[in-house]
Design a protein around this motif. Sequence first.
Motif, PDB file in Angstrom:
ATOM      1  N   HIS A   1       0.818  -1.216   0.000  1.00 27.08           N
ATOM      2  CA  HIS A   1       0.000   0.000   0.000  1.00 27.08           C
ATOM      3  C   HIS A   1       0.851   1.265   0.000  1.00 27.08           C
ATOM      4  O   HIS A   1       0.351   2.349  -0.336  1.00 27.08           O
ATOM      5  CB  HIS A   1      -0.955  -0.007   1.193  1.00 27.08           C
ATOM      6  CG  HIS A   1      -1.950  -1.120   1.153  1.00 27.08           C
ATOM      7  ND1 HIS A   1      -2.919  -1.222   0.179  1.00 27.08           N
ATOM      8  CD2 HIS A   1      -2.099  -2.224   1.945  1.00 27.08           C
ATOM      9  CE1 HIS A   1      -3.643  -2.314   0.373  1.00 27.08           C
ATOM     10  NE2 HIS A   1      -3.165  -2.938   1.431  1.00 27.08           N
TER      11      HIS A   1
ATOM     12  N   THR B   1       3.089   3.833  -4.334  1.00 24.31           N
ATOM     13  CA  THR B   1       2.265   4.625  -5.245  1.00 24.31           C
ATOM     14  C   THR B   1       3.195   5.397  -6.175  1.00 24.31           C
ATOM     15  O   THR B   1       4.389   5.547  -5.886  1.00 24.31           O
ATOM     16  CB  THR B   1       1.386   5.618  -4.471  1.00 24.31           C
ATOM     17  OG1 THR B   1       2.239   6.573  -3.801  1.00 24.31           O
ATOM     18  CG2 THR B   1       0.530   4.905  -3.434  1.00 24.31           C
ATOM     19  N   HIS B   2       2.652   5.883  -7.266  1.00 18.97           N
ATOM     20  CA  HIS B   2       3.467   6.662  -8.195  1.00 18.97           C
ATOM     21  C   HIS B   2       4.099   7.867  -7.487  1.00 18.97           C
ATOM     22  O   HIS B   2       5.287   8.151  -7.659  1.00 18.97           O
ATOM     23  CB  HIS B   2       2.621   7.137  -9.379  1.00 18.97           C
ATOM     24  CG  HIS B   2       2.208   6.040 -10.303  1.00 18.97           C
ATOM     25  ND1 HIS B   2       1.026   5.372 -10.170  1.00 18.97           N
ATOM     26  CD2 HIS B   2       2.836   5.477 -11.375  1.00 18.97           C
ATOM     27  CE1 HIS B   2       0.929   4.452 -11.121  1.00 18.97           C
ATOM     28  NE2 HIS B   2       2.013   4.498 -11.869  1.00 18.97           N
ATOM     29  N   ARG B   3       3.308   8.550  -6.703  1.00 23.61           N
ATOM     30  CA  ARG B   3       3.810   9.750  -6.030  1.00 23.61           C
ATOM     31  C   ARG B   3       4.915   9.400  -5.033  1.00 23.61           C
ATOM     32  O   ARG B   3       5.944  10.077  -4.960  1.00 23.61           O
ATOM     33  CB  ARG B   3       2.661  10.457  -5.325  1.00 23.61           C
ATOM     34  CG  ARG B   3       3.064  11.768  -4.658  1.00 23.61           C
ATOM     35  CD  ARG B   3       1.866  12.468  -4.064  1.00 23.61           C
ATOM     36  NE  ARG B   3       0.895  12.820  -5.092  1.00 23.61           N
ATOM     37  CZ  ARG B   3      -0.274  13.406  -4.842  1.00 23.61           C
ATOM     38  NH1 ARG B   3      -0.618  13.691  -3.586  1.00 23.61           N
ATOM     39  NH2 ARG B   3      -1.094  13.709  -5.834  1.00 23.61           N
ATOM     40  N   ALA B   4       4.702   8.316  -4.263  1.00 22.88           N
ATOM     41  CA  ALA B   4       5.708   7.926  -3.276  1.00 22.88           C
ATOM     42  C   ALA B   4       7.004   7.477  -3.948  1.00 22.88           C
ATOM     43  O   ALA B   4       8.107   7.764  -3.460  1.00 22.88           O
ATOM     44  CB  ALA B   4       5.154   6.810  -2.390  1.00 22.88           C
TER      45      ALA B   4
ATOM     46  N   SER C   1       4.537   7.736 -13.293  1.00 21.97           N
ATOM     47  CA  SER C   1       3.337   7.468 -14.093  1.00 21.97           C
ATOM     48  C   SER C   1       3.638   7.546 -15.588  1.00 21.97           C
ATOM     49  O   SER C   1       2.920   6.952 -16.401  1.00 21.97           O
ATOM     50  CB  SER C   1       2.219   8.450 -13.720  1.00 21.97           C
ATOM     51  OG  SER C   1       2.626   9.785 -13.951  1.00 21.97           O
TER      52      SER C   1
ATOM     53  N   SER D   1      -0.113   2.279 -14.808  1.00 15.74           N
ATOM     54  CA  SER D   1      -1.002   1.853 -13.728  1.00 15.74           C
ATOM     55  C   SER D   1      -0.168   1.441 -12.519  1.00 15.74           C
ATOM     56  O   SER D   1       1.039   1.196 -12.624  1.00 15.74           O
ATOM     57  CB  SER D   1      -1.868   0.669 -14.167  1.00 15.74           C
ATOM     58  OG  SER D   1      -1.059  -0.478 -14.375  1.00 15.74           O
ATOM     59  N   ARG D   2      -0.826   1.374 -11.380  1.00 12.63           N
ATOM     60  CA  ARG D   2      -0.124   0.939 -10.168  1.00 12.63           C
ATOM     61  C   ARG D   2       0.308  -0.516 -10.295  1.00 12.63           C
ATOM     62  O   ARG D   2       1.365  -0.901  -9.809  1.00 12.63           O
ATOM     63  CB  ARG D   2      -1.048   1.123  -8.966  1.00 12.63           C
ATOM     64  CG  ARG D   2      -0.347   0.918  -7.641  1.00 12.63           C
ATOM     65  CD  ARG D   2      -1.123   1.575  -6.509  1.00 12.63           C
ATOM     66  NE  ARG D   2      -0.553   1.207  -5.234  1.00 12.63           N
ATOM     67  CZ  ARG D   2      -0.965   0.161  -4.530  1.00 12.63           C
ATOM     68  NH1 ARG D   2      -1.940  -0.606  -4.983  1.00 12.63           N
ATOM     69  NH2 ARG D   2      -0.397  -0.136  -3.372  1.00 12.63           N
ATOM     70  N   GLU D   3      -0.511  -1.310 -10.967  1.00 13.11           N
ATOM     71  CA  GLU D   3      -0.147  -2.715 -11.158  1.00 13.11           C
ATOM     72  C   GLU D   3       1.108  -2.831 -12.022  1.00 13.11           C
ATOM     73  O   GLU D   3       1.986  -3.658 -11.753  1.00 13.11           O
ATOM     74  CB  GLU D   3      -1.311  -3.474 -11.802  1.00 13.11           C
ATOM     75  CG  GLU D   3      -1.153  -4.985 -11.701  1.00 13.11           C
ATOM     76  CD  GLU D   3      -2.501  -5.664 -11.653  1.00 13.11           C
ATOM     77  OE1 GLU D   3      -2.664  -6.577 -10.846  1.00 13.11           O
ATOM     78  OE2 GLU D   3      -3.386  -5.279 -12.442  1.00 13.11           O
TER      79      GLU D   3
END
Length: 209
Positions: free
Chosen positions: A33, A36-39, A52, A57-59
Amino acid sequence: MVPYNDRVPPANEQRRAQLADAGIELLVESGVHGVTHRAVDRRAGLPAGTASNYFRSREALLVATARRVVERHQADMAEAARTAPAPVGGDGVRRTIDLIAGSLMLAAGPHRARYLAIFELRLESLRRPALAAAIDELMAEMAAFTGGHHAELGLGIPPAAIPPMLVMYGGALFALVTGPAEAVTSQAVQPLAVAIVQGGLAAARFTPA
């Protein structure tokens, strides 16, 4: 006026690896969790939106992180083969045990984080069929790579022994990286390597009744 005809440059593989390495670190620290792209952008020290652009996608970001672990593992194996001393004697089983013991020590020691990351991804794949399919593909690729690596070293390990050896290696590695770091010693690892090799060879000889 000179027409604009610059082509879009190919993806920067070094940047892609940098992002995936940041994903590995975040997996270990925060679990799936936290990836993420931002993290990932922040951890990699890159402008917002970079991840991104590479992974829509996150996947896709999670799959890229898994692939990066496999790439780094294969690079380690290739380097070990390149720098290994010339084999003495023809005992391929003994050499395989030593090779696996060394690999476990490296994976559960200096490279502990990357394997914790892949186990996090494997658990997450139970809820994400696309991630599960990608990891299964990577594991099949890993089996082929390992078989080729053993063949290059002239270890004499039959191909049928490789899949069960990889399963047992994964189980041993999981126990080592999820346990106390100080428990990762040559005395603890050597019996595991023996069991992996002997178990794989026994499985290769097994004929169902």
